[in-house]
Design a protein around this motif. Structure first.
Motif, PDB file in Angstrom:
ATOM      1  N   CYS A  96       2.577   6.296   5.993  1.00  0.00           N
ATOM      2  CA  CYS A  96       1.782   5.292   5.275  1.00  0.00           C
ATOM      3  C   CYS A  96       0.302   5.621   5.231  1.00  0.00           C
ATOM      4  O   CYS A  96      -0.353   5.450   4.204  1.00  0.00           O
ATOM      5  CB  CYS A  96       1.924   3.917   5.939  1.00  0.00           C
ATOM      6  SG  CYS A  96       3.577   3.261   5.804  1.00  0.00           S
ATOM      7  N   TYR A  97      -0.252   6.097   6.366  1.00  0.00           N
ATOM      8  CA  TYR A  97      -1.702   6.251   6.443  1.00  0.00           C
ATOM      9  C   TYR A  97      -2.221   7.401   5.583  1.00  0.00           C
ATOM     10  O   TYR A  97      -3.406   7.493   5.303  1.00  0.00           O
ATOM     11  CB  TYR A  97      -2.146   6.447   7.904  1.00  0.00           C
ATOM     12  CG  TYR A  97      -1.792   7.808   8.470  1.00  0.00           C
ATOM     13  CD1 TYR A  97      -0.522   8.073   8.973  1.00  0.00           C
ATOM     14  CD2 TYR A  97      -2.731   8.838   8.495  1.00  0.00           C
ATOM     15  CE1 TYR A  97      -0.194   9.304   9.477  1.00  0.00           C
ATOM     16  CE2 TYR A  97      -2.409  10.090   9.003  1.00  0.00           C
ATOM     17  CZ  TYR A  97      -1.138  10.319   9.497  1.00  0.00           C
ATOM     18  OH  TYR A  97      -0.814  11.541   9.996  1.00  0.00           O
ATOM     19  N   ARG A 100       3.298   8.628   0.247  1.00  0.00           N
ATOM     20  CA  ARG A 100       4.082   7.455   0.594  1.00  0.00           C
ATOM     21  C   ARG A 100       5.400   7.406  -0.144  1.00  0.00           C
ATOM     22  O   ARG A 100       5.518   7.895  -1.259  1.00  0.00           O
ATOM     23  CB  ARG A 100       3.287   6.183   0.289  1.00  0.00           C
ATOM     24  CG  ARG A 100       2.127   5.999   1.236  1.00  0.00           C
ATOM     25  CD  ARG A 100       1.243   4.833   0.832  1.00  0.00           C
ATOM     26  NE  ARG A 100       0.073   4.774   1.693  1.00  0.00           N
ATOM     27  CZ  ARG A 100      -1.109   4.331   1.305  1.00  0.00           C
ATOM     28  NH1 ARG A 100      -1.281   3.906   0.064  1.00  0.00           N
ATOM     29  NH2 ARG A 100      -2.122   4.296   2.157  1.00  0.00           N
ATOM     30  N   TYR A 137       2.203  -0.225   1.613  1.00  0.00           N
ATOM     31  CA  TYR A 137       0.793   0.085   1.390  1.00  0.00           C
ATOM     32  C   TYR A 137       0.514   0.762   0.054  1.00  0.00           C
ATOM     33  O   TYR A 137      -0.601   1.173  -0.206  1.00  0.00           O
ATOM     34  CB  TYR A 137       0.266   0.985   2.519  1.00  0.00           C
ATOM     35  CG  TYR A 137       0.251   0.306   3.866  1.00  0.00           C
ATOM     36  CD1 TYR A 137       1.293   0.489   4.768  1.00  0.00           C
ATOM     37  CD2 TYR A 137      -0.792  -0.552   4.226  1.00  0.00           C
ATOM     38  CE1 TYR A 137       1.295  -0.147   5.987  1.00  0.00           C
ATOM     39  CE2 TYR A 137      -0.795  -1.188   5.451  1.00  0.00           C
ATOM     40  CZ  TYR A 137       0.249  -0.993   6.328  1.00  0.00           C
ATOM     41  OH  TYR A 137       0.254  -1.627   7.541  1.00  0.00           O
ATOM     42  N   MET A 172      -2.930   1.219  -2.133  1.00  0.00           N
ATOM     43  CA  MET A 172      -4.136   1.157  -1.323  1.00  0.00           C
ATOM     44  C   MET A 172      -4.562   2.563  -0.908  1.00  0.00           C
ATOM     45  O   MET A 172      -3.744   3.476  -0.863  1.00  0.00           O
ATOM     46  CB  MET A 172      -3.881   0.282  -0.094  1.00  0.00           C
ATOM     47  CG  MET A 172      -3.610  -1.164  -0.499  1.00  0.00           C
ATOM     48  SD  MET A 172      -3.178  -2.192   0.890  1.00  0.00           S
ATOM     49  CE  MET A 172      -4.685  -2.164   1.817  1.00  0.00           C
ATOM     50  N   LEU A 231      -3.025  -5.965   4.602  1.00  0.00           N
ATOM     51  CA  LEU A 231      -2.174  -5.796   3.440  1.00  0.00           C
ATOM     52  C   LEU A 231      -2.504  -6.874   2.432  1.00  0.00           C
ATOM     53  O   LEU A 231      -2.403  -8.053   2.721  1.00  0.00           O
ATOM     54  CB  LEU A 231      -0.702  -5.948   3.833  1.00  0.00           C
ATOM     55  CG  LEU A 231       0.096  -4.679   4.052  1.00  0.00           C
ATOM     56  CD1 LEU A 231       1.513  -5.030   4.418  1.00  0.00           C
ATOM     57  CD2 LEU A 231       0.080  -3.822   2.804  1.00  0.00           C
TER      58      LEU A 231
END
Lengths: 238, 573
Positions: A207-208, A214, A220, A223, A234
């Motif tokens: 995710c990061y 992703r 996420y 973003m 979120l």
């Protein structure tokens, strides 16, 4: 050595016959018809009789003309020389009448590959010089008769592209799992055909990293990337 | 590695208005180096003259027999004349005996990947076929595909100790502006749609010094990034330890004569000026951007992803990541922080595209609206799957301008040629902001005293009479005085959608009378998609139903009108 075709008549010029074992083996494997000669004996070689000449580890060639004349039109010369002897070689090859001269490094040696031109001395071809001069004379502001540019377009040209051809497959909304998928999407996609029960949800490890990494079910999505462990709110989409 | 072999000379000619063709020409030039072609790039000074010369009937059919060529056109299939210039050139070169290396490439802005959709495969094919025609000799191989990107200019910089040495107010483009550029001042910037309407449309009035222009003309300006965009960009750099204070003065110098420094970048410029006026912080990264990021990053996983985006197989993913959601370079830099942290000043000029000037149809008449230029601007704001809203660069820049602000602009001829003879009616179809050039022409005829409901027929379309019917009062008062026949299509004021094409059908008799008995000119302007085609079909039906022509003859009639410029279209996306 790719220039050599099976059955080619090859002349090998050398200084020391001990060098030749490897080269000879390679030429034999290509079924070349090989003649060897010490570089000093080049005078006796027949004109225009070889498909290629390999001058192997020769310090210098005094008479490029002779080498050239021993080749058939279009024939090649592969010259291997130690780098210290070869500073003037490229120039000499060009002056000597070889074309498409290419130089490369082969360890401590320099290798030159070049060709005898396909036209022979004394042959002629018509050169339409005068005609070209007349045609390309750009007279400024002369209102010359010009053709109708619209006639250049035919039925095909007037066609527009089909709508499907403008689309990228991505718009079909393919679902894609991340490389190291830990949330189960990869398994889910695999299991889709056998319609197994969906695996339990767990957080995705990527995710990061940002949208580029992703998976399709990542909460996420949309973003920016963030640092692992960073607290990110979120934003709930409608 | 061969250092001495030089392949054939390759000349890349490009005609570039917005910088897209130049960008592609540079790419082709760069890639040609892999195959040892001696490349030069040129923008012919006078494309028109060059083309006129090629059209000479006297040129023999073998004039170009020694030439190998390939043509790539950058067009837009929503236009009637889709890539016509490129198609004609391709044909003509063949007629003159030149040898076509590969079929014509038709870049289409309507493609999901924009021009890259066509140009990527075309360029691949170009190299394959060029090497067939001019093979590399033994011992010479092509250079590796992922050549390190060398920044085109050298950058030295120093921190500006005296802020006054660079005039903060002065634009980066000021000292090299041409004589056709002039300043205008904002008179007012008024929203002409209601607050409850989804779209913000502005009528912006600019005060000039009496500069003259004609109907159909266009005003050109250079937008700037919004302060918030600049701040965001600088924040992302700083967060990744790329510390370039805004007052840093950049000095650019040439690295190779192939890429001279353009005049407006030759003096000392501040980083702040570059961020505000030069770098397009909203541009969508392309394949080449990711080659650079791959080179910059020290993260294996980032590098792998970036390289993926540069391959043919990775284009689907690139589209999904960038083009579809309209993700911009600033956002990509935020996502690829291990690349961003290695950004150097010179690489910035490879990563970022320069802001391109934008055209606007002038909506006023220079005689009627003395000393003024009006433009109609729809502010572009929309959502994609990205959390942050998408903002159009130019429209949002203009939306923020206030009375008294100054902007540097210049004028350009538009594509519309309006009828000179006041007897000739103009049938104008302009939904939404498409109406701009028509407001210009209408008021020109009003000023000349020749405006009448017989020679000015305006089909205007919008969503609702009370929400986005801008300039309503003006048109209605002209209509009351018999100077205009206004026909409106309000698409959402009733259950079924009514568009301009339906209104054309409704007024078939009048339209046919104008076409058949008086030399009417038809003009269609506005946002592309289906409208131009629907409108054209509506006119064709008028010819059939009122004129008694069969479908084929109606089509020929319209085609003839297009050929003689009696039917003109100007659309934009």
């Amino acid at each position: 050595m790719d220039n050599i075709k099976s059955g080619d008549k090859i002349l090998v010029l050398h200084v020391d016959s001990a060098d030749l074992t490897d080269l000879q083996a390679e030429l034999n494997s290509k079924s070349a018809n090989t003649t060897t000669s010490l570089i000093g004996n080049i005078e006796g070689i027949n004109e225009a009789s070889f498909d290629g000449v390999i001058a192997y580890k020769v310090p210098e060639i005094n008479d490029f003309q002779k080498v050239l004349s021993s080749l058939k039109p279009g024939g090649f010369l592969i010259l291997t020389q130690s780098s210290s002897d070869s500073s003037q070689t490229e120039l000499n090859l060009q002056i000597g009448g070889f074309v498409r001269v290419a130089a490369s490094n082969a360890g401590e040696y320099k290798q030159f590959v070049c060709f005898k031109p396909t036209y022979t001395a004394g042959s002629s071809a018509e050169v339409e010089l005068l005609k070209e001069v007349l045609v390309w004379k750009l007279s400024q502001n002369v209102d010359e008769d010009i053709i109708d540019a619209d006639n250049l377009l035919d039925e095909e040209d007037l066609k527009k592209p089909a709508a499907e051809s403008l689309r990228v497959c991505g718009t079909t909304g393919k679902r894609k799992a991340c490389k190291d998928c830990s949330c189960g999407l990869a398994q889910e996609l695999e299991a889709e055909t056998t319609s197994a029960a969906p695996p339990p949800k767990s957080s995705c490890g990527s995710c990061y990293l940002g949208d580029a990494f992703r998976c399709a079910s990542c909460p996420y999505l949309g973003m920016p990337a963030f640092k692992p462990g960073e607290k990110v709110k979120l934003i709930l989409n409608e | 590695m061969s250092g001495t072999f030089v392949n054939e000379k390759l000349t890349v000619l490009y005609g570039s208005q917005t910088g897209n063709a130049q960008d592609l020409a540079e790419r082709i030039w760069r890639e040609s180096k892999r195959f040892h072609f001696a490349g030069t790039g040129e923008e012919p000074d006078n494309m028109k003259q060059f083309w006129k010369f090629l059209l000479r009937r006297s040129l023999p059919a073998d004039s170009l027999k020694k030439l190998n060529f390939a043509v790539l056109g950058l067009g837009d299939s929503s236009y009637v004349k889709y890539n016509f210039v490129a198609k004609r050139l391709n044909k003509r070169l063949g007629q003159l005996g030149a040898h076509q290396l590969i079929p014509i490439g038709l870049g289409d802005d309507q493609h999901d990947l924009g021009y890259d959709g066509a140009s990527d495969p075309w360029i691949e094919a170009l190299w394959i076929n060029a090497l067939n025609a001019f093979p590399l000799p033994q011992g010479v191989s092509p250079l590796d595909r992922n050549q390190p990107v060398v920044p085109r200019w050298n950058v030295t910089s120093k921190l500006c100790l005296e802020p006054k040495s660079v005039n903060k107010q002065q634009s980066l483009y000021y000292s090299t502006r041409t004589s056709k550029e002039f300043f205008v001042t904002i008179i007012d910037n008024v929203r002409v749609t209601t607050d409850d309407h989804f779209q913000d449309v502005r009528l912006i009035k600019l005060k000039t010094n009496g500069q003259e222009y004609n109907s159909g003309d266009v005003v050109v300006l250079r937008p700037r990034n919004l302060p918030s965009q600049v701040a965001e960009f600088q924040r992302i750099l700083l967060e990744n330890d790329v510390d370039i204070p805004p007052e840093t003065i950049f000095n650019l110098s040439e690295r190779s004569s192939d890429f001279p420094v353009p005049p407006h970048l030759q003096g000392p410029i501040s980083f702040q000026q570059l961020c505000e006026e030069y770098f397009d912080l909203t541009s969508i990264p392309r394949r080449h951007t990711f080659s650079i990021l791959a080179q910059l990053t020290d993260s294996e996983i980032e590098k792998e992803k970036c390289l993926e985006f540069t391959t043919a197989e990775g284009q689907d993913d690139l589209y999904n990541y960038c083009n579809r959601p309209r993700r911009n370079i600033t956002e990509v830099l935020e996502d690829f922080r291990h690349a961003t942290k290695n950004i150097t000043k010179d690489i910035l000029f490879e990563l970022l595209q320069p802001i391109k000037p934008r055209d606007f149809s002038i909506a006023s008449s220079c005689r009627y609206h003395r000393d003024e230029i009006h433009i109609l601007v729809a502010v572009v704001k929309y959502k994609t799957k990205l959390t942050k809203e998408r903002l159009g660069l130019c429209s949002n820049y203009l939306a923020d301008l206030k009375s008294g602000d100054e902007v540097s602009v210049w004028l350009k001829k538009g594509s519309f040629k309006f009828p000179l003879n006041p007897e000739d009616p103009a049938i104008m179809v302009g939904p939404g902001t498409g109406v701009a050039p028509f407001r210009n022409f209408i008021f020109q005829r009003v000023n000349e005293g020749v405006a009448s409901a017989d020679n000015l027929i305006l089909f205007f379309g919008c969503r609702s009479r009370c929400k986005d019917f801008y300039c309503k009062d003006e048109y209605e008062s002209l209509q009351d005085e018999g100077m205009l026949h206004l026909i409106c299509a309000f698409s959402r004021d009733q259950d079924d959608k009514i568009y301009v094409q339906h209104k054309i059908a409704e007024n078939a008799k009048e339209v046919w009378r104008a076409l058949a008995t008086r030399r009417a000119h038809i003009f269609v302007a506005g946002n592309s998609k289906n409208m131009p085609q629907e409108v054209r079909s509506a006119f064709a039906r008028v010819c059939v139903e009122e004129g008694g022509l069969d479908e084929e003859k109606a089509e020929a009639f319209l085609a003839q009108m297009e050929k003689t410029n009696q039917y003109q279209t100007e659309t934009w996306s």
